[in-house]
Motif scaffolding. Sequence first.
Motif, short mmCIF file in Angstrom:
data_model
loop_
_atom_site.label_atom_id
_atom_site.label_comp_id
_atom_site.label_asym_id
_atom_site.label_seq_id
_atom_site.Cartn_x
_atom_site.Cartn_y
_atom_site.Cartn_z
N GLN A 1 0.63 4.18 -2.67
CA GLN A 1 0.49 5.52 -2.29
C GLN A 1 1.85 6.59 -2.58
N PHE B 1 -3.44 9.01 -4.69
CA PHE B 1 -4.08 7.58 -4.26
C PHE B 1 -5.22 7.51 -3.51
N GLU B 2 -4.97 7.91 -2.38
CA GLU B 2 -5.98 7.97 -1.05
C GLU B 2 -7.40 8.50 -1.80
N ARG C 1 0.92 -1.27 -0.04
CA ARG C 1 0.04 -0.12 -0.05
C ARG C 1 1.01 1.20 0.02
#
Length: 94
Positions: free
Chosen positions: A35, A41-42, A31
């Motif tokens: 990111q 990304f988030e 993850r």
Amino acid sequence: MSVTVEKLKNYLRINISDEDNLLADFLVTARGYLQGAVTNFEENYTASEEFAAKADFLMLVLAAEYYQNRSNDDHNLSYTIRSLVTQLQYFTDE
């Protein structure tokens, strides 16, 4: 959506819990990689189910790659992984 250690163990066909902590670390690393590699990304992960599904699959693939090649000094990512990262980098929710 979220990738769990249980999902990763199922993907890798692992039936024991001896390496659960290691697998959890690989998921965190996967993850974190995404990111850093994918702009917004988030934001995209929470806003788009399509993006999240692709990202979850890629986290499984990355974590599996880390697990299966943990004793290998070659850290080059496969073409498939690089292609999936590129798809996420250029993702647009239309």
